[in-house]
Scaffold this motif. Structure first.
Motif, PDB file in Angstrom:
ATOM      1  N   SER A   1       0.817  -1.212   0.000  1.00 50.27           N
ATOM      2  CA  SER A   1       0.000   0.000   0.000  1.00 50.27           C
ATOM      3  C   SER A   1       0.852   1.264   0.000  1.00 50.27           C
ATOM      4  O   SER A   1       0.414   2.306  -0.479  1.00 50.27           O
ATOM      5  CB  SER A   1      -0.936   0.008   1.209  1.00 50.27           C
ATOM      6  OG  SER A   1      -0.196  -0.053   2.413  1.00 50.27           O
ATOM      7  N   GLU A   2       2.077   1.177   0.495  1.00 48.03           N
ATOM      8  CA  GLU A   2       2.961   2.345   0.500  1.00 48.03           C
ATOM      9  C   GLU A   2       3.319   2.764  -0.927  1.00 48.03           C
ATOM     10  O   GLU A   2       3.557   3.934  -1.196  1.00 48.03           O
ATOM     11  CB  GLU A   2       4.259   2.072   1.275  1.00 48.03           C
ATOM     12  CG  GLU A   2       4.058   1.752   2.744  1.00 48.03           C
ATOM     13  CD  GLU A   2       3.688   0.299   2.999  1.00 48.03           C
ATOM     14  OE1 GLU A   2       4.114  -0.597   2.236  1.00 48.03           O
ATOM     15  OE2 GLU A   2       2.937   0.067   3.960  1.00 48.03           O
ATOM     16  N   VAL A   3       3.361   1.815  -1.835  1.00 51.62           N
ATOM     17  CA  VAL A   3       3.698   2.111  -3.226  1.00 51.62           C
ATOM     18  C   VAL A   3       2.504   2.759  -3.926  1.00 51.62           C
ATOM     19  O   VAL A   3       2.651   3.719  -4.674  1.00 51.62           O
ATOM     20  CB  VAL A   3       4.132   0.828  -3.968  1.00 51.62           C
ATOM     21  CG1 VAL A   3       4.313   1.086  -5.454  1.00 51.62           C
ATOM     22  CG2 VAL A   3       5.404   0.264  -3.360  1.00 51.62           C
ATOM     23  N   VAL A   4       1.312   2.247  -3.664  1.00 49.59           N
ATOM     24  CA  VAL A   4       0.109   2.742  -4.314  1.00 49.59           C
ATOM     25  C   VAL A   4      -0.320   4.083  -3.716  1.00 49.59           C
ATOM     26  O   VAL A   4      -0.726   4.990  -4.418  1.00 49.59           O
ATOM     27  CB  VAL A   4      -1.036   1.715  -4.205  1.00 49.59           C
ATOM     28  CG1 VAL A   4      -2.307   2.252  -4.812  1.00 49.59           C
ATOM     29  CG2 VAL A   4      -0.645   0.418  -4.856  1.00 49.59           C
ATOM     30  N   GLY A   5      -0.218   4.205  -2.408  1.00 54.33           N
ATOM     31  CA  GLY A   5      -0.638   5.426  -1.736  1.00 54.33           C
ATOM     32  C   GLY A   5      -2.133   5.438  -1.455  1.00 54.33           C
ATOM     33  O   GLY A   5      -2.848   4.472  -1.711  1.00 54.33           O
ATOM     34  N   TRP A   6      -2.597   6.560  -0.920  1.00 54.26           N
ATOM     35  CA  TRP A   6      -3.997   6.660  -0.505  1.00 54.26           C
ATOM     36  C   TRP A   6      -4.905   7.269  -1.576  1.00 54.26           C
ATOM     37  O   TRP A   6      -6.119   7.123  -1.510  1.00 54.26           O
ATOM     38  CB  TRP A   6      -4.121   7.464   0.788  1.00 54.26           C
ATOM     39  CG  TRP A   6      -3.519   8.838   0.721  1.00 54.26           C
ATOM     40  CD1 TRP A   6      -2.269   9.208   1.117  1.00 54.26           C
ATOM     41  CD2 TRP A   6      -4.130  10.027   0.207  1.00 54.26           C
ATOM     42  NE1 TRP A   6      -2.064  10.536   0.884  1.00 54.26           N
ATOM     43  CE2 TRP A   6      -3.199  11.076   0.337  1.00 54.26           C
ATOM     44  CE3 TRP A   6      -5.374  10.315  -0.345  1.00 54.26           C
ATOM     45  CZ2 TRP A   6      -3.472  12.376  -0.076  1.00 54.26           C
ATOM     46  CZ3 TRP A   6      -5.646  11.607  -0.751  1.00 54.26           C
ATOM     47  CH2 TRP A   6      -4.700  12.616  -0.608  1.00 54.26           C
ATOM     48  N   LYS A   7      -4.358   7.951  -2.559  1.00 54.94           N
ATOM     49  CA  LYS A   7      -5.198   8.654  -3.540  1.00 54.94           C
ATOM     50  C   LYS A   7      -6.116   7.726  -4.342  1.00 54.94           C
ATOM     51  O   LYS A   7      -7.295   8.045  -4.529  1.00 54.94           O
ATOM     52  CB  LYS A   7      -4.348   9.511  -4.466  1.00 54.94           C
ATOM     53  CG  LYS A   7      -3.901  10.775  -3.796  1.00 54.94           C
ATOM     54  CD  LYS A   7      -3.281  11.741  -4.760  1.00 54.94           C
ATOM     55  CE  LYS A   7      -2.842  12.967  -3.966  1.00 54.94           C
ATOM     56  NZ  LYS A   7      -2.387  14.036  -4.825  1.00 54.94           N
ATOM     57  N   PRO A   8      -5.647   6.583  -4.844  1.00 57.05           N
ATOM     58  CA  PRO A   8      -6.580   5.702  -5.566  1.00 57.05           C
ATOM     59  C   PRO A   8      -7.758   5.263  -4.695  1.00 57.05           C
ATOM     60  O   PRO A   8      -8.875   5.134  -5.181  1.00 57.05           O
ATOM     61  CB  PRO A   8      -5.716   4.511  -5.971  1.00 57.05           C
ATOM     62  CG  PRO A   8      -4.330   5.042  -6.002  1.00 57.05           C
ATOM     63  CD  PRO A   8      -4.276   6.077  -4.914  1.00 57.05           C
ATOM     64  N   LEU A   9      -7.499   5.067  -3.403  1.00 58.26           N
ATOM     65  CA  LEU A   9      -8.571   4.676  -2.484  1.00 58.26           C
ATOM     66  C   LEU A   9      -9.629   5.770  -2.388  1.00 58.26           C
ATOM     67  O   LEU A   9     -10.827   5.502  -2.526  1.00 58.26           O
ATOM     68  CB  LEU A   9      -8.005   4.378  -1.096  1.00 58.26           C
ATOM     69  CG  LEU A   9      -9.031   4.155   0.013  1.00 58.26           C
ATOM     70  CD1 LEU A   9      -9.798   2.873  -0.219  1.00 58.26           C
ATOM     71  CD2 LEU A   9      -8.363   4.146   1.363  1.00 58.26           C
TER      72      LEU A   9
ATOM     73  N   ASP B   1      -1.011   4.047   6.618  1.00 56.06           N
ATOM     74  CA  ASP B   1      -1.716   5.239   6.165  1.00 56.06           C
ATOM     75  C   ASP B   1      -3.022   4.910   5.462  1.00 56.06           C
ATOM     76  O   ASP B   1      -4.047   5.560   5.691  1.00 56.06           O
ATOM     77  CB  ASP B   1      -0.822   6.067   5.236  1.00 56.06           C
ATOM     78  CG  ASP B   1       0.335   6.720   5.965  1.00 56.06           C
ATOM     79  OD1 ASP B   1       0.348   6.706   7.215  1.00 56.06           O
ATOM     80  OD2 ASP B   1       1.229   7.262   5.282  1.00 56.06           O
ATOM     81  N   VAL B   2      -3.016   3.893   4.620  1.00 60.99           N
ATOM     82  CA  VAL B   2      -4.221   3.544   3.861  1.00 60.99           C
ATOM     83  C   VAL B   2      -5.353   3.138   4.804  1.00 60.99           C
ATOM     84  O   VAL B   2      -6.517   3.471   4.555  1.00 60.99           O
ATOM     85  CB  VAL B   2      -3.917   2.436   2.832  1.00 60.99           C
ATOM     86  CG1 VAL B   2      -5.182   1.945   2.154  1.00 60.99           C
ATOM     87  CG2 VAL B   2      -2.944   2.944   1.783  1.00 60.99           C
TER      88      VAL B   2
END
Length: 122
Positions: free
Chosen positions: A36-44, A91-92
């Motif tokens: 999830s650190e690579v993807v980040g929170w924005k797509p969520l 974070d996610v």
């Protein structure tokens, strides 16, 4: 357990992590794990707004996305620097909780055209 499938069928799995998967399972299924650190929170948040906030206008959706963009990074920095978590979180997971809180508020107050303007321009 095995699932019988014909040649025209495909199956996709989405898992939270690969803690319980053996190397054989990973290689046979062709699993790819992206932390999830690579993807980040924005797509969520973008997915959440488009799915859960589909009943409001595009202007309100854009405004909610702009609020997320404006405040989430600073909020996460604050939590990491100034708060003590009894159970560590990623974070996610915190952003997902924020979305759930937001959803509970928005489901309680149905928005009309007039109230949508109040949300965008308080």
């Amino acid at each position: 357990q095995r699932i019988k499938m014909v040649n025209t069928m495909h199956m996709a799995f989405e898992v939270e992590d690969l803690k319980e998967a053996s190397p054989a399972t990973v290689s046979r299924c062709g699993m790819v794990y992206i932390p999830s650190e690579v993807v980040g929170w924005k797509p969520l948040t973008q997915s959440w707004v488009s799915n859960k906030m589909s009943h409001v206008s595009q202007n309100v959706q854009d405004h909610i996305n702009s609020l997320f963009d404006r405040f989430i990074d600073n909020g996460l920095k604050f939590v990491r620097a100034s708060c003590k978590e009894i159970i560590p979180s990623v974070d996610v997971a915190l952003v997902q909780s924020l979305c759930a809180l937001f959803e509970s508020i928005f489901m309680e107050v149905p928005l009309s055209k007039e109230t949508e303007e109040d949300v965008i321009h308080p």
